[in-house]
Scaffold this active site. Sequence first.
Site, PDB file in Angstrom:
ATOM      1  N   ASN A 171      30.753  27.658 -40.996  1.00 20.98           N
ATOM      2  CA  ASN A 171      30.450  29.061 -40.670  1.00 20.98           C
ATOM      3  C   ASN A 171      30.520  29.168 -39.153  1.00 20.98           C
ATOM      4  OD1 ASN A 171      29.477  31.641 -40.335  1.00 20.98           O
ATOM      5  ND2 ASN A 171      27.645  31.365 -41.588  1.00 20.98           N
ATOM      6  N   ARG A 177      33.097  30.599 -44.632  1.00 20.74           N
ATOM      7  CA  ARG A 177      32.656  31.978 -44.734  1.00 20.74           C
ATOM      8  C   ARG A 177      33.635  32.850 -43.953  1.00 20.74           C
ATOM      9  NH1 ARG A 177      28.202  35.084 -41.184  1.00 20.74           N
ATOM     10  NH2 ARG A 177      28.074  37.012 -42.380  1.00 20.74           N
ATOM     11  N   HIS A 182      27.452  40.785 -46.452  1.00 20.70           N
ATOM     12  CA  HIS A 182      26.397  39.827 -46.820  1.00 20.70           C
ATOM     13  C   HIS A 182      26.472  39.462 -48.300  1.00 20.70           C
ATOM     14  CE1 HIS A 182      24.102  41.592 -43.188  1.00 20.70           C
ATOM     15  NE2 HIS A 182      24.567  40.395 -42.847  1.00 20.70           N
ATOM     16  N   SER A 235      19.381  39.298 -37.834  1.00 25.37           N
ATOM     17  CA  SER A 235      20.063  39.929 -36.704  1.00 25.37           C
ATOM     18  C   SER A 235      21.127  40.892 -37.212  1.00 25.37           C
ATOM     19  CB  SER A 235      20.699  38.862 -35.812  1.00 25.37           C
ATOM     20  OG  SER A 235      21.371  39.463 -34.728  1.00 25.37           O
ATOM     21  N   GLY A 236      21.829  40.479 -38.273  1.00 21.82           N
ATOM     22  CA  GLY A 236      22.638  41.386 -39.072  1.00 21.82           C
ATOM     23  C   GLY A 236      21.802  41.760 -40.279  1.00 21.82           C
ATOM     24  N   ARG A 287      23.736  46.080 -33.342  1.00 13.99           N
ATOM     25  CA  ARG A 287      24.615  47.064 -33.977  1.00 13.99           C
ATOM     26  C   ARG A 287      23.858  48.330 -34.335  1.00 13.99           C
ATOM     27  NH1 ARG A 287      27.118  43.119 -38.394  1.00 13.99           N
ATOM     28  NH2 ARG A 287      25.729  41.565 -37.456  1.00 13.99           N
ATOM     29  N   MET A 317      13.730  40.401 -33.040  1.00 16.18           N
ATOM     30  CA  MET A 317      12.541  41.027 -33.611  1.00 16.18           C
ATOM     31  C   MET A 317      11.258  40.324 -33.177  1.00 16.18           C
ATOM     32  SD  MET A 317      11.253  43.451 -35.442  1.00 16.18           S
ATOM     33  CE  MET A 317      12.556  44.186 -36.438  1.00 16.18           C
ATOM     34  N   ILE A 371      14.457  37.608 -40.744  1.00 13.71           N
ATOM     35  CA  ILE A 371      13.268  38.458 -40.649  1.00 13.71           C
ATOM     36  C   ILE A 371      12.581  38.558 -42.002  1.00 13.71           C
ATOM     37  CG2 ILE A 371      12.449  40.796 -40.141  1.00 13.71           C
ATOM     38  CD1 ILE A 371      14.849  41.077 -38.227  1.00 13.71           C
ATOM     39  N   GLU A 430      12.530  36.537 -44.507  1.00 15.70           N
ATOM     40  CA  GLU A 430      11.895  35.309 -44.972  1.00 15.70           C
ATOM     41  C   GLU A 430      10.697  34.896 -44.129  1.00 15.70           C
ATOM     42  OE1 GLU A 430      14.837  32.210 -45.227  1.00 15.70           O
ATOM     43  OE2 GLU A 430      16.292  33.553 -46.178  1.00 15.70           O
ATOM     44  N   ASN A 431      10.658  35.322 -42.860  1.00 18.59           N
ATOM     45  CA  ASN A 431       9.690  34.745 -41.936  1.00 18.59           C
ATOM     46  C   ASN A 431       8.671  35.709 -41.343  1.00 18.59           C
ATOM     47  OD1 ASN A 431      10.808  31.961 -41.838  1.00 18.59           O
ATOM     48  ND2 ASN A 431      12.608  33.015 -41.047  1.00 18.59           N
ATOM     49  N   GLU A 462      23.687  30.803 -48.219  1.00 17.70           N
ATOM     50  CA  GLU A 462      25.106  31.152 -48.271  1.00 17.70           C
ATOM     51  C   GLU A 462      25.988  29.909 -48.293  1.00 17.70           C
ATOM     52  OE1 GLU A 462      25.211  35.174 -45.581  1.00 17.70           O
ATOM     53  OE2 GLU A 462      24.246  33.387 -44.739  1.00 17.70           O
TER      54      GLU A 462
END
Length: 404
Positions: free
Chosen positions: A8, A92, A180, A210-211, A240, A283, A328, A330-331, A378
């Site tokens: 990736n 990917r 995604h 981030s995406g 974005r 974030m 974000i 998950e954490n 992924e």
Amino acid sequence: MDTILVVNAGSSSVKFQIFSVEGEGNLQRRIKGQIDGIGSRPRLRANGQNGDPMADRAYPIEAVADVPAAMSVAGAWLRDELNINPIAVGHRVVHGGPDYANPVLIDHGVVGRLERYVSLAPLHQPHNLAPIRTILNNFPTLPQVACFDTAFHRDHDALADYYAIPHQLHAEGIRRYGFHGLSYEYIAKRLSQVASNVAGGRVIVAHLGSGASMCAIKNGKSVESTMGFTALDGLAMGTRAGQLDPGVVLYLIAEKGMSVSKVQDFLYRDCGLKGLSGVSNDMRELQTSGDPRAAFAVDYFVYRVGLHAGMLVAALQGLDAFVFTAGIGENSATIRARIAERLTWLGVTLDASANAANASKISGADSRVPVFVIPTDEELMIAQHTLTLLMNPKTQNQKRERVS
């Protein structure tokens, strides 16, 4: 031992993983690594299957000036020091355009077609293709498989797929793709193990990193996504803009005198959380900042997730489960809790202790909609697709166009 390499690649880093093929097509992750700081402070880091460190090496800038050089360094380390020679490489690739609805074995013709979509994913596509070209040139007989972030969404109904533009433009490929997809495909499969009672129902998955995007899934299939023609659409992201009136783009060109390339760079790199806050695209930094603009950016992100959740519930005509995933999702227990507050109209309640502990199920006992936190994978999805295609090459479908 047969192994599969998963790659990736980004603009300044190449992430890679090694999976061993065991038994009846079972895969076991053996190595997880990356070379980051390409062109600035190159560094190779890798860990074994139990998280034990295997490498941590710095390189001079000139030794790893670009992605092909990074691939050479990582490949030499795997071959010369670990004696790993993979039987195939899975990649990917963000945008498959209208041509590719399934993973595909790569040749020069495939690369040429994928180059046409560079302008639709300028942050990703050029860097996804760079290691493919390197391996194709240096190891032409080594099978490579492209796995697309758009593929999972390609079975959308025409009503979800079309823009309100002339049919000819749709036929040329201007349509809502969604992204995604490798993450959503993994979550859809994983949910059947985590919560089989809802996996076949109506599920919203929020891939928040981030995406960021969200996907409406019914019976394990994507029916709607917040992203469309490019990965700019939908939620505000790290840099974005997310959903934007196309008139804004026209204004930037006509009134602000910005060139097309300047607008593209602006919308991909200078907007989103970074643009709103003027502080950071991260974030974690925004949540700890005392700047009111940072707080506003966080508020905006949470508001938009709630807003798009309503749209996806309408597409599904109800909701049986909600899943958080990616960095974000998950954490960040705080962001999850704030988003859940905006979903109380659906009957969502959280178990504060489970949420704080990043438990698999974080909804309260009285919640009408169960809420889950499921880490995405992924790379495993790519490895599985690569192995499947390697074992059954006739299953590949390079061009699959729906009649709609």
